[in-house]
Design an enzyme around this catalytic site. Structure first.
Site, mmCIF file in Angstrom:
data_model
loop_
_atom_site.group_PDB
_atom_site.id
_atom_site.type_symbol
_atom_site.label_atom_id
_atom_site.label_comp_id
_atom_site.label_asym_id
_atom_site.label_seq_id
_atom_site.Cartn_x
_atom_site.Cartn_y
_atom_site.Cartn_z
ATOM 1 N N LYS A 1 18.620 -15.412 64.055
ATOM 2 C CA LYS A 1 17.540 -15.227 65.053
ATOM 3 C C LYS A 1 16.183 -15.590 64.455
ATOM 4 O O LYS A 1 15.389 -16.288 65.080
ATOM 5 C CB LYS A 1 17.501 -13.771 65.561
ATOM 6 C CG LYS A 1 18.767 -13.297 66.228
ATOM 7 C CD LYS A 1 18.653 -11.884 66.746
ATOM 8 C CE LYS A 1 18.396 -10.841 65.670
ATOM 9 N NZ LYS A 1 19.495 -10.674 64.689
ATOM 10 N N ARG B 1 17.428 -4.583 72.422
ATOM 11 C CA ARG B 1 18.763 -4.384 71.839
ATOM 12 C C ARG B 1 19.591 -3.408 72.649
ATOM 13 O O ARG B 1 20.778 -3.222 72.350
ATOM 14 C CB ARG B 1 18.652 -3.809 70.419
ATOM 15 C CG ARG B 1 18.055 -4.783 69.471
ATOM 16 C CD ARG B 1 18.188 -4.270 68.058
ATOM 17 N NE ARG B 1 17.315 -5.077 67.233
ATOM 18 C CZ ARG B 1 17.634 -5.554 66.051
ATOM 19 N NH1 ARG B 1 18.782 -5.302 65.516
ATOM 20 N NH2 ARG B 1 16.782 -6.291 65.390
ATOM 21 N N ARG C 1 20.541 -13.528 51.535
ATOM 22 C CA ARG C 1 19.230 -13.847 52.123
ATOM 23 C C ARG C 1 18.097 -13.408 51.181
ATOM 24 O O ARG C 1 18.129 -12.342 50.577
ATOM 25 C CB ARG C 1 19.051 -13.114 53.453
ATOM 26 C CG ARG C 1 17.618 -13.260 53.959
ATOM 27 C CD ARG C 1 17.410 -12.766 55.344
ATOM 28 N NE ARG C 1 17.991 -11.455 55.581
ATOM 29 C CZ ARG C 1 18.172 -10.959 56.795
ATOM 30 N NH1 ARG C 1 17.827 -11.654 57.859
ATOM 31 N NH2 ARG C 1 18.708 -9.768 56.957
ATOM 32 N N ARG D 1 15.815 -7.656 51.190
ATOM 33 C CA ARG D 1 15.646 -6.494 52.071
ATOM 34 C C ARG D 1 16.577 -5.334 51.696
ATOM 35 O O ARG D 1 17.739 -5.554 51.364
ATOM 36 C CB ARG D 1 15.893 -6.909 53.527
ATOM 37 C CG ARG D 1 14.717 -7.622 54.126
ATOM 38 C CD ARG D 1 15.007 -8.301 55.438
ATOM 39 N NE ARG D 1 15.773 -7.515 56.394
ATOM 40 C CZ ARG D 1 16.029 -7.937 57.641
ATOM 41 N NH1 ARG D 1 15.551 -9.108 58.062
ATOM 42 N NH2 ARG D 1 16.736 -7.204 58.460
ATOM 43 N N ARG E 1 24.693 -1.936 60.236
ATOM 44 C CA ARG E 1 23.970 -2.784 61.210
ATOM 45 C C ARG E 1 24.952 -3.586 62.056
ATOM 46 O O ARG E 1 24.750 -3.758 63.256
ATOM 47 C CB ARG E 1 23.010 -3.726 60.469
ATOM 48 C CG ARG E 1 21.809 -2.988 59.914
ATOM 49 C CD ARG E 1 21.145 -3.763 58.809
ATOM 50 N NE ARG E 1 20.608 -5.027 59.254
ATOM 51 C CZ ARG E 1 20.421 -6.083 58.456
ATOM 52 N NH1 ARG E 1 20.763 -6.026 57.187
ATOM 53 N NH2 ARG E 1 19.893 -7.173 58.928
#
Ligand code: AP5
Length: 214
Positions: free
Chosen positions: A15, A89, A128, A159, A170
């Protein structure tokens, strides 16, 4: 004419990566609730109980994120439209967005779902890294950061919610969320599904194609 698009997708579906490209092409604002919350965390303005939920990979209360979006969409750079990345969401968030847009006589152009099998997502998230300065998103293997960033780990963000336990939480939260959210938008004829596996530029091409469909 304003262009308002929602990108829906699991953590790691791309996203953020795709929003940046779309916003550059269409000249609209990128509204990521995750980025806004991480900025509040850096500024020390995120309430401790919200910070704990976020770091563990849970969803924040609907009212908190809706208030963020309500304020942000009033900024001047949103006048030509925006890409919503990670909001809404839940169905209550989608209903709040719908009311907000009605009040402003605006409407959604499309809700684009980025579809990636769960097996690929963990691998994307664990590798990431984000440039703290520019916000550019990298993948250590497929799209590695430039050498000057790699040489100074302080310049790259890994993160906290990309640790394996939080990643699992998640992905589970996403599965239960989409069970209600996607049918909500499908009924309204707004949902467009895009295969988000493959090179990022190929995925972008598929998104352009569904946005042109209408
Ligand atoms: P948020 O920041 O929105 O996180 P997320 O939805 O979990 O999504 P990500 O940012 O992890 O992934 P992405 O889809 O943007 O993928 P990316 O482009 O980075 O939210 C964080 C937290 O905030 C939530 O968990 C929640 O606590 C809270 N929150 C936020 N919004 C909320 C809301 N509305 N309600 C309640 N709580 C909310 O790509 C990932 C990796 O894959 C990168 O390494 C990238 O380089 C790589 N990649 C991208 N495309 C490809 C490709 N095509 N092939 C291979 N690799 C690729």
């Amino acid at each position: 004419m304003t262009m308002i698009v929602v990108l829906v997708g699991a953590p790691g579906s791309g996203k953020g990566t795709q929003s940046k490209v779309l916003c550059g092409k269409f000249g609209v604002a990128h509204l990521s609730t995750g980025d806004m919350l991480r900025q509040a965390k850096r500024d020390g303005t995120l309430e401790p109980e919200l910070l704990a939920i976020m770091d563990a990979g849970g969803l924040l209360p609907d009212g908190a994120v809706t208030a963020l979006i309500g304020r942000r969409t009033l900024d001047a750079d949103c006048s030509k439209g925006f890409v919503l990345d990670g909001y809404p969401r839940t169905v209550p968030q989608a209903e709040s967005l719908c009311s907000m847009l009605k009040e402003r006589t605006a409407e959604l152009a499309a809700v684009v779902q980025l579809d990636v099998p769960r097996g690929d997502l963990e691998e994307r998230l664990i590798h990431r890294r984000t440039d703290k300065g520019s916000g550019q998103i990298y993948h250590l293997l497929y799209n590695p950061p430039p050498a000057e960033l790699l040489q100074d780990p302080g310049l790259l963000e890994h993160r906290k919610d990309d640790q394996p336990q939080a990643v699992k939480a998640r992905l589970d939260a996403y599965d239960s969320m989409t069970a209600a959210l996607l049918p909500y938008y499908e009924k309204q004829g707004l949902l467009r599904r895009v295969d988000a596996v493959g090179k990022p530029e190929d995925v972008t091409g598929r998104i352009y194609a569904v946005l042109e469909e209408k």
